[in-house]
Design a protein around this motif. Structure first.
Motif, PDB file in Angstrom:
ATOM      1  N   THR A  13     -26.120 -13.467 -11.606  1.00 50.61           N
ATOM      2  CA  THR A  13     -25.146 -13.733 -10.548  1.00 50.61           C
ATOM      3  C   THR A  13     -24.113 -12.619 -10.546  1.00 50.61           C
ATOM      4  N   GLU A  26     -29.079  -6.642  -9.331  1.00 49.94           N
ATOM      5  CA  GLU A  26     -29.153  -7.485  -8.144  1.00 49.94           C
ATOM      6  C   GLU A  26     -29.148  -8.951  -8.562  1.00 49.94           C
ATOM      7  N   GLY A  28     -30.220 -12.803  -8.614  1.00 54.81           N
ATOM      8  CA  GLY A  28     -31.522 -13.444  -8.432  1.00 54.81           C
ATOM      9  C   GLY A  28     -31.920 -14.209  -9.674  1.00 54.81           C
ATOM     10  N   SER A  29     -33.138 -14.670  -9.692  1.00 60.11           N
ATOM     11  CA  SER A  29     -33.651 -15.386 -10.857  1.00 60.11           C
ATOM     12  C   SER A  29     -35.125 -15.058 -11.048  1.00 60.11           C
ATOM     13  N   ARG A  30     -35.570 -15.214 -12.273  1.00 61.61           N
ATOM     14  CA  ARG A  30     -36.985 -15.041 -12.590  1.00 61.61           C
ATOM     15  C   ARG A  30     -37.311 -15.839 -13.831  1.00 61.61           C
TER      16      ARG A  30
END
Length: 63
Positions: A13, A26, A28-30
């Protein structure tokens, strides 16, 4: 013997803090999963990928 599955969920975040001159990642999530299968020849669990090693390398570069 079977297998062991290990999963890491990473959520990135944005924060208002300064990144010390570094480029912020950047947002995001993974999810990263590695499955370890028993190898009777080596008598240890062996991973099916090097995903955790790559994640550790990314983290060393980030921090």
């Amino acid at each position: 013997m079977g297998f062991v599955a290990a999963t890491v969920a990473e959520v990135t975040t944005l924060m208002a803090e300064d990144c010390g001159g570094r480029v912020a990642p950047e947002p995001g999530s993974r999810t990263i999963t590695v499955t370890y299968h028993w190898d009777s020849a080596t008598q240890r669990y062996m991973p099916d990928s090097d995903a955790f090693t790559l994640l550790a390398h990314e983290n060393r570069q980030r921090y």
